[in-house]
Design a protein around this motif. Structure first.
Motif, PDB file in Angstrom:
ATOM      1  N   TYR A 106       1.303   0.308  -1.218  1.00  0.00           N
ATOM      2  CA  TYR A 106       0.454   0.874  -0.134  1.00  0.00           C
ATOM      3  C   TYR A 106       1.499   1.879   0.512  1.00  0.00           C
ATOM      4  O   TYR A 106       2.666   1.421   0.972  1.00  0.00           O
ATOM      5  CB  TYR A 106      -0.533   0.366   0.691  1.00  0.00           C
ATOM      6  N   GLU A 116      -2.930   4.069  -2.351  1.00  0.00           N
ATOM      7  CA  GLU A 116      -2.396   2.961  -3.427  1.00  0.00           C
ATOM      8  C   GLU A 116      -1.611   3.933  -4.341  1.00  0.00           C
ATOM      9  O   GLU A 116      -2.244   4.858  -4.793  1.00  0.00           O
ATOM     10  CB  GLU A 116      -3.183   2.141  -3.830  1.00  0.00           C
ATOM     11  N   ARG A 132     -10.412   2.426   0.694  1.00  0.00           N
ATOM     12  CA  ARG A 132     -10.396   1.378  -0.194  1.00  0.00           C
ATOM     13  C   ARG A 132     -11.764   1.005  -0.762  1.00  0.00           C
ATOM     14  O   ARG A 132     -11.900   0.383  -1.787  1.00  0.00           O
ATOM     15  CB  ARG A 132      -9.902   0.210   0.801  1.00  0.00           C
TER      16      ARG A 132
END
Length: 148
Positions: A106, A116, A132
């Motif tokens: 990350y 990411e 996320r």
């Protein structure tokens, strides 16, 4: 309004909670050692939580428990290609002080958003800055501690 909560994904994975006991049982406490677990205080209408949670909390009284199921469009939205950025590998390595980013790691952008690393080769690094939890239906078990 002050509440205790536990958030789960469709597969029952706990991704967030205000309860230390739940965090310890599910391994969240280990993953986030600096996190303090405490009831969450939100002001309804101030957009401090995702839209679906805010809507679900309206009208709840102290002592009530509720399970809120929140679709992606009222949570973190659907993943979008607009949030995937490409960097020149050499340029990004320079920004990272000579380190080569690895897929699955990350990075934090200047605006604080986390991305990411999804692809690395000699020329280009692709970083996915989608939230996320984008594309996920979220289920929150909430218990209202206090209504002010």
């Amino acid at each position: 309004m002050t509440l205790e909560y536990t958030g789960r994904l469709d597969d029952d994975t706990v991704f967030d909670t205000s309860r230390e006991s739940v965090a310890e049982e599910t391994g969240l406490a280990e993953a986030q050692p600096d996190r303090e677990y405490a009831p969450l205080t939100v002001e309804i209408g101030a957009e401090q939580v995702i839209e679906g949670m805010e809507e679900g909390l309206i009208g709840l009284e102290a002592g009530e428990t509720e399970t809120l199921t929140i679709p992606p469009e009222k949570a973190y939205g659907e993943p979008s290609d607009e949030h995937v950025q490409e960097f020149e590998t050499a340029e990004l390595e320079e920004m990272l002080g000579g380190q080569t980013p690895e897929e699955g790691s990350y990075l934090e952008a200047q605006n604080g958003s986390q991305g990411e690393v999804t692809h690395v080769d000699e020329d280009v690094v692709r970083v996915d800055f989608n939230p996320r939890l984008a594309g996920e239906t979220l289920t929150f078990d909430v218990e209202i501690v206090d209504v002010n």
